[in-house]
Design a protein around this motif. Structure first.
Motif, PDB file in Angstrom:
ATOM      1  N   PRO A 232       0.844  -1.164  -0.075  1.00 42.90           N
ATOM      2  CA  PRO A 232      -0.025   0.092  -0.097  1.00 42.90           C
ATOM      3  C   PRO A 232       0.975   1.209  -0.060  1.00 42.90           C
ATOM      4  O   PRO A 232       2.045   1.270   0.584  1.00 42.90           O
ATOM      5  N   TRP A 233       0.357   2.448  -0.806  1.00 38.67           N
ATOM      6  CA  TRP A 233       1.351   3.381  -0.958  1.00 38.67           C
ATOM      7  C   TRP A 233       2.020   4.042   0.363  1.00 38.67           C
ATOM      8  O   TRP A 233       3.278   4.161   0.340  1.00 38.67           O
TER       9      TRP A 233
ATOM     10  N   ASP B 241      -4.859  -5.590  -6.983  1.00 41.00           N
ATOM     11  CA  ASP B 241      -5.389  -4.693  -5.889  1.00 41.00           C
ATOM     12  C   ASP B 241      -4.855  -3.352  -6.178  1.00 41.00           C
ATOM     13  O   ASP B 241      -3.571  -3.078  -6.163  1.00 41.00           O
TER      14      ASP B 241
ATOM     15  N   ARG C 112      -4.536  -0.583  -4.610  1.00 42.90           N
ATOM     16  CA  ARG C 112      -3.881  -0.092  -3.651  1.00 42.90           C
ATOM     17  C   ARG C 112      -2.415  -0.346  -3.716  1.00 42.90           C
ATOM     18  O   ARG C 112      -1.793   0.489  -2.973  1.00 42.90           O
TER      19      ARG C 112
ATOM     20  N   TYR D 114       1.308   1.465  -8.480  1.00 43.57           N
ATOM     21  CA  TYR D 114       1.864   2.801  -8.791  1.00 43.57           C
ATOM     22  C   TYR D 114       2.194   3.222  -9.999  1.00 43.57           C
ATOM     23  O   TYR D 114       2.226   2.433 -10.975  1.00 43.57           O
TER      24      TYR D 114
END
Length: 200
Positions: free
Chosen positions: A111-112, A151, A153, A156
């Protein structure tokens, strides 16, 4: 997936990934002078082993002890003595005091907020003039590519990575590229992020 899930996945096959290096890693790093490198999210060590075979002193960092055991066995089988495995969760990993000449991140998807933290630590771990290289599945791969995480999330873009690294490094390359994929369903293409930078 957590460390236990990845351990289980790595137990299920001789090699989950191929033994050879990622094609973009090979293309981008083949001409670099050797030094100290860290491979973050090294898995079974395919890229770390390739670097070590070329004379790099490599720390292969991953949270899967099973994957790192495989990397260690492969290093022993190939007579590679420059590979050191480090079992650590990258969200809590901190670099040793001596800086690296290269930080490699290949197909790490978090996740970022966690990914950004790892990217900053990677940049901080590299000496001025050293190289940062990231290869991973692009956010566009969900709709326009094949395979990879499903996903959004944990996906990128090249610009996200480049923007985060710019305070630390001069970005030489930041783009989406395609990689051929052949599986039981035929031939496809994956959309891949490729970002290379030189530490300021």
């Amino acid at each position: 997936m957590d460390a236990a899930s990845w351990d289980e996945r790595y137990r299920g096959a001789e090699l989950v990934w191929t033994a050879g290096p990622n094609r973009f890693v090979e293309e981008e790093l083949a001409g670099l002078p050797v030094g100290r490198a860290v491979d973050l999210g090294a898995g079974e060590g395919r890229n770390a082993l390739w670097l070590a075979e070329r004379g790099w002193e490599v720390d292969a960092v991953d949270f899967s002890a099973v994957a790192l055991d495989k990397a260690g066995r492969l290093a022993a089988e190939r007579g590679v003595g420059l590979l050191r495995t480090v079992c650590a969760d990258l969200t809590g990993w901190s670099a040793p005091e001596a800086p690296y000449d290269l930080a490699l991140i290949a197909y790490l998807h978090l996740p970022w907020p966690q990914m950004a933290q790892v990217l900053r630590r990677a940049a901080s771990a590299v000496r001025p003039g050293g190289t940062l290289l990231l290869v991973g599945h692009d956010a566009a791969n969900l709709e326009h590519g094949h395979g990879g995480p499903q996903d959004p999330r944990v996906l990128y873009t090249a610009e996200q990575i480049a923007e985060l690294w710019r305070p630390y490094a001069d970005v030489l390359r930041a783009e989406a590229v395609t990689r051929p994929v052949t599986d039981a369903d035929g031939s496809h293409a994956a959309v891949v992020v490729l970002v290379r930078a030189v530490r300021k």
